[in-house]
Design a protein around this motif. Structure first.
Motif, PDB file in Angstrom:
ATOM      1  N   GLY A  75       2.720  14.607  -6.317  1.00 32.69           N
ATOM      2  CA  GLY A  75       2.206  15.864  -5.782  1.00 32.69           C
ATOM      3  C   GLY A  75       3.356  16.793  -5.408  1.00 32.69           C
ATOM      4  N   LYS A 120       5.087  13.280   4.269  1.00 33.72           N
ATOM      5  CA  LYS A 120       5.915  12.083   4.026  1.00 33.72           C
ATOM      6  C   LYS A 120       7.232  12.419   3.338  1.00 33.72           C
ATOM      7  CE  LYS A 120       2.258  10.443   1.066  1.00 33.72           C
ATOM      8  NZ  LYS A 120       1.455   9.268   0.843  1.00 33.72           N
ATOM      9  N   LYS A 141      -2.583   2.407   4.851  1.00 34.04           N
ATOM     10  CA  LYS A 141      -3.663   3.053   4.110  1.00 34.04           C
ATOM     11  C   LYS A 141      -4.752   2.032   3.803  1.00 34.04           C
ATOM     12  CE  LYS A 141      -4.396   5.349  -0.159  1.00 34.04           C
ATOM     13  NZ  LYS A 141      -4.088   5.029  -1.528  1.00 34.04           N
ATOM     14  N   GLN A 164       3.367  17.972   1.857  1.00 33.32           N
ATOM     15  CA  GLN A 164       3.111  16.553   2.192  1.00 33.32           C
ATOM     16  C   GLN A 164       4.180  16.090   3.183  1.00 33.32           C
ATOM     17  OE1 GLN A 164       1.497  13.709  -0.735  1.00 33.32           O
ATOM     18  NE2 GLN A 164       2.253  15.123  -2.287  1.00 33.32           N
ATOM     19  N   ARG A 191       0.871  -1.179   0.000  1.00 32.19           N
ATOM     20  CA  ARG A 191       0.000   0.000   0.000  1.00 32.19           C
ATOM     21  C   ARG A 191       0.903   1.222   0.000  1.00 32.19           C
ATOM     22  NH1 ARG A 191      -3.402  -3.054  -0.996  1.00 32.19           N
ATOM     23  NH2 ARG A 191      -3.105  -1.833  -2.848  1.00 32.19           N
ATOM     24  N   SER A 192       0.374   2.342  -0.505  1.00 36.14           N
ATOM     25  CA  SER A 192       1.141   3.584  -0.448  1.00 36.14           C
ATOM     26  C   SER A 192       1.180   4.054   1.002  1.00 36.14           C
ATOM     27  CB  SER A 192       0.487   4.641  -1.326  1.00 36.14           C
ATOM     28  OG  SER A 192       0.642   4.278  -2.677  1.00 36.14           O
ATOM     29  N   ALA A 211       5.043   6.436  -3.706  1.00 35.99           N
ATOM     30  CA  ALA A 211       5.341   7.188  -4.928  1.00 35.99           C
ATOM     31  C   ALA A 211       4.644   8.534  -4.816  1.00 35.99           C
ATOM     32  CB  ALA A 211       4.822   6.424  -6.144  1.00 35.99           C
ATOM     33  N   MET A 212       5.270   9.575  -5.300  1.00 38.92           N
ATOM     34  CA  MET A 212       4.680  10.914  -5.167  1.00 38.92           C
ATOM     35  C   MET A 212       4.785  11.706  -6.470  1.00 38.92           C
ATOM     36  SD  MET A 212       6.219  11.923  -1.442  1.00 38.92           S
ATOM     37  CE  MET A 212       5.305  13.454  -1.335  1.00 38.92           C
ATOM     38  N   ARG A 249      -9.427  -2.173  -6.936  1.00 36.85           N
ATOM     39  CA  ARG A 249      -8.890  -2.200  -8.297  1.00 36.85           C
ATOM     40  C   ARG A 249      -9.957  -2.702  -9.251  1.00 36.85           C
ATOM     41  NH1 ARG A 249      -5.417   0.175  -5.950  1.00 36.85           N
ATOM     42  NH2 ARG A 249      -3.160  -0.067  -6.180  1.00 36.85           N
TER      43      ARG A 249
HETATM   44  C1  LIG Z   1       3.010   8.174  -9.878  1.00 32.03           C
HETATM   45  C2  LIG Z   1       2.259   8.216  -8.582  1.00 32.03           C
HETATM   46  C3  LIG Z   1       2.181   9.392  -7.878  1.00 32.03           C
HETATM   47  C4  LIG Z   1       1.535   9.462  -6.629  1.00 32.03           C
HETATM   48  N1  LIG Z   1       1.570  10.631  -5.924  1.00 32.03           N
HETATM   49  C5  LIG Z   1       1.052  10.674  -4.680  1.00 32.03           C
HETATM   50  C6  LIG Z   1       1.208  11.838  -3.886  1.00 32.03           C
HETATM   51  O1  LIG Z   1       1.823  12.832  -4.270  1.00 32.03           O
HETATM   52  N2  LIG Z   1       0.655  11.826  -2.644  1.00 32.03           N
HETATM   53  C7  LIG Z   1      -0.002  10.744  -2.157  1.00 32.03           C
HETATM   54  O2  LIG Z   1      -0.473  10.788  -1.009  1.00 32.03           O
HETATM   55  N3  LIG Z   1      -0.142   9.610  -2.884  1.00 32.03           N
HETATM   56  C8  LIG Z   1       0.374   9.554  -4.128  1.00 32.03           C
HETATM   57  N4  LIG Z   1       0.287   8.393  -4.873  1.00 32.03           N
HETATM   58  C9  LIG Z   1      -0.359   7.210  -4.296  1.00 32.03           C
HETATM   59  C10 LIG Z   1      -1.728   6.901  -4.903  1.00 32.03           C
HETATM   60  O3  LIG Z   1      -2.702   7.753  -4.377  1.00 32.03           O
HETATM   61  C11 LIG Z   1      -2.015   5.424  -4.604  1.00 32.03           C
HETATM   62  O4  LIG Z   1      -1.093   4.618  -5.295  1.00 32.03           O
HETATM   63  C12 LIG Z   1      -3.427   4.985  -5.013  1.00 32.03           C
HETATM   64  O5  LIG Z   1      -4.408   5.675  -4.288  1.00 32.03           O
HETATM   65  C13 LIG Z   1      -3.634   3.486  -4.792  1.00 32.03           C
HETATM   66  O6  LIG Z   1      -3.331   3.147  -3.444  1.00 32.03           O
HETATM   67  P1  LIG Z   1      -2.238   2.058  -3.056  1.00 32.03           P
HETATM   68  O7  LIG Z   1      -0.946   2.508  -3.696  1.00 32.03           O
HETATM   69  O8  LIG Z   1      -2.156   2.109  -1.577  1.00 32.03           O
HETATM   70  O9  LIG Z   1      -2.694   0.763  -3.601  1.00 32.03           O
HETATM   71  C14 LIG Z   1       0.924   8.315  -6.104  1.00 32.03           C
HETATM   72  C15 LIG Z   1       0.997   7.118  -6.833  1.00 32.03           C
HETATM   73  C16 LIG Z   1       1.658   7.062  -8.042  1.00 32.03           C
HETATM   74  C17 LIG Z   1       1.781   5.757  -8.779  1.00 32.03           C
END
Ligand SMILES: Cc1cc2nc3c(=O)[nH]c(=O)nc-3n(C[C@H](O)[C@H](O)[C@H](O)COP(=O)(O)O)c2cc1C
Length: 215
Positions: free
Chosen positions: A161, A73, A193, A71, A16-17, A158-159, A198
């Motif tokens: 933002g 993180k 999280k 952010q 998870r992110s 991954a970010m 999906r």
């Molecule tokens: C390229 C990319 C950029 C992302 N940027 C952010 C971000 O800036 N901040 C954030 O909280 N999550 C970010 N995410 C996380 C996504 O919100 C998250 O992958 C999505 O909601 C699915 O959740 P999971 O990764 O927990 O399965 C990013 C994910 C990807 C792949």
């Protein structure tokens, strides 16, 4: 590394992110292992246009946080890897790429053509197309790093933002660099999280051509 390594399947199912990190330091050799996994990625013509800025200092992570719409993180992670693409890397690396290819078994005929071929392709791209090309290449490398870090037991986020010009300023990047994404790695703080769900194969995949369901 003091974790039980996870298989690729476990990582893909469980990842998870990470919402929040506790800021503990990571072992230096683990960071190198993760970077090496990125460097092993495939790239168009093997150009390897990725460049990674590894941010670990408290001051730089604080600055990155301000470039990331505050952010937390970005500051809390043990390390933030700024995954960048260098639009000019080919110009500098062409001879080495061809030399490495020849060392590995590339044919002389292909090696003789490669320079003209890649040069004319990359020169035909406008700035937006170049950014698209770099996004593709760098994302393969970033994904390999993310999965490797997770398999080693680390938590990742991954970010995208962030304000590109601000990240560029914090990291003092050359003009030819383009910031594709930031990869925060470390130790999760607090609960994981939620699972956002999906879409399944019937929603997303087609057989042979658009519109034909994949069964
Ligand atoms: C390229 C990319 C950029 C992302 N940027 C952010 C971000 O800036 N901040 C954030 O909280 N999550 C970010 N995410 C996380 C996504 O919100 C998250 O992958 C999505 O909601 C699915 O959740 P999971 O990764 O927990 O399965 C990013 C994910 C990807 C792949």
């Amino acid at each position: 590394m003091s974790f039980v390594p996870k298989s690729l399947g476990e990582v893909i199912r469980q990842r998870r992110s990470t919402p929040s990190f506790d800021g503990r330091e990571m072992a230096a050799e683990d960071i190198r292992t993760i970077l090496e996994a990125g460097l092993a990625a495939p790239s168009g013509y093997n150009v390897q246009p990725w460049r990674f800025i590894v941010v670990q200092s408290t001051e730089q992570k604080k600055r990155l946080r301000t470039a990331c719409f505050n952010q937390a993180k970005a500051e809390e992670a043990s390390v933030v890897i700024a995954c960048c693409g260098d639009a000019d890397s080919w110009r500098r690396d062409a001879d080495d790429i061809i030399r490495m290819g020849l060392d590995g078994g590339m044919s002389e005929g292909y090696a003789a053509q490669l320079k003209d071929y890649v040069e004319s392709y990359l020169h035909s791209l406008n700035t937006d197309q170049m950014h698209g090309w770099l996004n593709k290449q760098v994302t393969y490398a970033a994904t390999q790093m993310l999965l490797t870090a997770e398999s080693m037991g680390y938590d990742t986020a991954a970010m995208e933002g962030f304000e590109e010009d601000k990240v560029r300023e914090v990291l003092r990047l050359p003009l030819s660099y383009w910031v594709v994404s930031l990869l925060a790695i470390g130790f999760q703080k607090g609960p994981d999280k939620y699972f956002g769900g999906r879409f399944g194969i019937s929603h997303t995949c087609f057989a042979e051509e658009f519109g034909k369901p994949f069964k």
